[in-house]
Design a protein around this motif. Structure first.
Motif, mmCIF file in Angstrom:
data_model
loop_
_atom_site.group_PDB
_atom_site.id
_atom_site.type_symbol
_atom_site.label_atom_id
_atom_site.label_comp_id
_atom_site.label_asym_id
_atom_site.label_seq_id
_atom_site.Cartn_x
_atom_site.Cartn_y
_atom_site.Cartn_z
ATOM 1 N N LEU A 122 138.283 -47.293 35.291
ATOM 2 C CA LEU A 122 137.075 -48.831 35.397
ATOM 3 C C LEU A 122 135.699 -47.410 35.421
ATOM 4 O O LEU A 122 135.356 -47.510 36.342
ATOM 5 C CB LEU A 122 137.255 -49.356 37.301
ATOM 6 N N THR A 123 135.103 -46.948 34.151
ATOM 7 C CA THR A 123 134.352 -46.099 34.529
ATOM 8 C C THR A 123 134.414 -46.272 32.605
ATOM 9 O O THR A 123 134.851 -46.932 32.088
ATOM 10 C CB THR A 123 135.758 -44.772 34.687
ATOM 11 N N GLU A 124 133.312 -45.618 32.197
ATOM 12 C CA GLU A 124 132.281 -45.452 30.628
ATOM 13 C C GLU A 124 133.164 -44.841 30.212
ATOM 14 O O GLU A 124 133.464 -45.272 28.579
ATOM 15 C CB GLU A 124 131.321 -45.695 31.202
ATOM 16 N N LEU A 125 133.353 -43.334 30.767
ATOM 17 C CA LEU A 125 134.228 -42.320 30.592
ATOM 18 C C LEU A 125 135.003 -41.969 30.867
ATOM 19 O O LEU A 125 134.993 -41.942 32.390
ATOM 20 C CB LEU A 125 132.908 -41.147 29.712
ATOM 21 N N ALA A 126 136.350 -41.274 30.797
ATOM 22 C CA ALA A 126 137.435 -40.572 31.078
ATOM 23 C C ALA A 126 137.748 -39.585 30.237
ATOM 24 O O ALA A 126 138.175 -39.784 29.079
ATOM 25 C CB ALA A 126 138.080 -42.365 31.190
ATOM 26 N N VAL A 127 137.845 -38.450 31.081
ATOM 27 C CA VAL A 127 138.793 -36.638 30.896
ATOM 28 C C VAL A 127 140.314 -38.069 31.394
ATOM 29 O O VAL A 127 141.056 -37.726 32.461
ATOM 30 C CB VAL A 127 138.359 -36.133 31.757
ATOM 31 N N LEU A 128 141.445 -37.344 29.587
ATOM 32 C CA LEU A 128 142.565 -38.168 30.208
ATOM 33 C C LEU A 128 142.837 -36.285 29.273
ATOM 34 O O LEU A 128 142.467 -35.874 28.335
ATOM 35 C CB LEU A 128 142.841 -39.168 29.293
ATOM 36 N N GLU A 129 144.715 -36.315 29.960
ATOM 37 C CA GLU A 129 144.918 -35.548 29.164
ATOM 38 C C GLU A 129 146.081 -36.110 27.720
ATOM 39 O O GLU A 129 146.232 -37.040 27.759
ATOM 40 C CB GLU A 129 146.695 -34.658 30.006
ATOM 41 N N GLU A 130 145.999 -35.182 26.371
ATOM 42 C CA GLU A 130 146.116 -35.238 25.312
ATOM 43 C C GLU A 130 147.654 -36.358 25.204
ATOM 44 O O GLU A 130 148.340 -36.933 25.213
ATOM 45 C CB GLU A 130 146.234 -34.603 24.539
ATOM 46 N N ASP A 131 148.744 -35.015 26.274
ATOM 47 C CA ASP A 131 149.734 -35.450 25.888
ATOM 48 C C ASP A 131 150.090 -36.981 27.415
ATOM 49 O O ASP A 131 151.607 -37.367 26.723
ATOM 50 C CB ASP A 131 151.220 -34.255 26.453
ATOM 51 N N SER A 132 149.185 -37.873 27.752
ATOM 52 C CA SER A 132 149.721 -38.563 27.990
ATOM 53 C C SER A 132 149.049 -39.793 27.399
ATOM 54 O O SER A 132 149.399 -41.122 27.422
ATOM 55 C CB SER A 132 148.541 -38.344 29.618
ATOM 56 N N LEU A 133 148.667 -40.094 26.324
ATOM 57 C CA LEU A 133 147.550 -40.603 25.467
ATOM 58 C C LEU A 133 148.986 -41.498 24.756
ATOM 59 O O LEU A 133 149.972 -40.687 24.110
ATOM 60 C CB LEU A 133 146.586 -40.214 24.615
ATOM 61 N N VAL A 134 148.377 -42.445 24.124
ATOM 62 C CA VAL A 134 149.563 -43.170 23.359
ATOM 63 C C VAL A 134 148.731 -43.570 22.530
ATOM 64 O O VAL A 134 147.383 -44.998 22.961
ATOM 65 C CB VAL A 134 150.275 -43.709 24.420
#
Length: 334
Positions: free
Chosen positions: A114-126
């Motif tokens: 619930l944010t405008e920008l999020a840092v995510l781990e590449e290996d968790s992306l779908v």
């Protein structure tokens, strides 16, 4: 950028919005502009303070979101700026059984979406299926993956021609209905009103039982299956006693959730008499998410969305979801 924050137990009124410097992705991470998020029952539990997993103070809430990659950190090789992505609720759970090592979860012990920008781990992306919008894709990480795991994650999986019982018209139940029909199953749904029964029928339910008009809905399920019972029951309310009476001998009950004021004690004699497997389902792995998306793409499935709120009205979205009026997902648009 702006992010919402919440202390577990502070209630919906405890949601606050604050400004921050734009984050920078580190090694193996990407920066995602969040275009939409969606609410699941876990978000109400976090707000109330009774979520079953740890929640850090001042967390950015909400596990489910979808967006566009706008920057990539060092070592990112398979993701490009402009990619449309969602992310798993449990970032380290790639495949195989769930375990303690995978307990870190978005919107709980980790900051959420619930944010405008999020840092995510590449290996968790779908990746998002091409035919889905950001708003539709944002509904998938919790409820949809849970439904998929409940139907397919026991080592045997749902077989065409089997009967599935879904309870109510919440997010998990609606996804389970759609997935079960796509996989060739017959679906019986329970609900609380003629209007919801009509909608469930429109979505593909083969039979609907009004549990207010028919309190012994387990007996009705058995009658609808000529005494056999449902091969699989998706129990979203903790009604295990009745679910076990509705399930076929040696069938499968996926315990997805519970509602404290309806979770009656379970008589072990009912469990033994059923011969059924009862399995607690905790969302699912990234591998299951990817498999689910392949089915969504093949059958061109679309999530059921009840209402969309703008980012600035996120507390109103929470209140609407908590009211129980929604039939389908409640989405917050970025």
């Amino acid at each position: 950028m702006r992010s919402y924050h919440l202390d577990s137990g502070a209630g919906i009124d405890g949601l606050s919005i604050r400004r921050h410097d734009d984050p920078v992705p580190g090694p193996g991470q990407v920066l995602v502009a969040v275009r939409a998020t969606s609410l699941s029952f876990r978000e109400l539990m976090v707000a109330r303070g009774d979520y079953v997993l740890p929640v850090k103070p001042d967390v950015v809430p909400v596990s489910d979101g979808a967006g566009e990659v706008v920057a990539a950190g060092p070592g990112v090789t398979g993701t490009r700026v402009g990619d449309r992505v969602t992310a798993t609720l449990f970032p380290t759970w790639q495949d195989g059984p769930f375990g303690r090592r995978h307990l870190a979860q978005r919107g709980g012990s980790l900051d959420g979406m619930l944010t405008e920008l999020a840092v995510l781990e590449e290996d968790s992306l779908v990746p998002i299926p091409d035919h889905l919008s950001y708003q539709e894709a944002a509904t998938l990480p919790c409820a949809a993956v849970t439904a998929w795991n409940a139907l397919t994650g026991d080592g045997e999986g749902l077989q065409a021609g089997q009967t599935v019982l879904v309870q109510g018209s919440g997010g998990v139940s609606l996804f389970a209905l759609q997935f079960a029909k796509a996989l060739g199953a017959r679906v019986i749904a329970t609900t609380s009103s003629p209007a919801k029964a009509r909608r469930l029928t429109e979505l593909g339910a083969d039979a609907v039982v009004d549990y207010r008009a028919t309190p012994d809905w387990a007996a009705e399920v058995r009658e609808l299956t000529e005494g056999h019972g449902a091969d699989r029951v998706i129990d979203v309310a903790g009604l295990l006693e009745q679910s076990l009476k509705a399930v076929a001998v040696a069938g499968h009950v996926a315990c997805v959730g519970f509602v404290s004021d309806t979770a009656a004690p379970l008589d072990p004699r009912t469990l033994f008499a059923s011969g059924a497997t009862v399995r607690a389902v905790a969302v699912g792995s990234r591998a299951q998410f990817l498999a689910m998306n392949r089915t969504i793409e093949t059958h061109r499935l679309r999530p059921v969305i009840d209402r969309v709120f703008p980012f600035d009205q996120a507390p109103d979205a929470y209140r609407y979801y908590a009211s129980g009026q929604a039939l389908g997902k409640v989405v917050i648009s970025g």
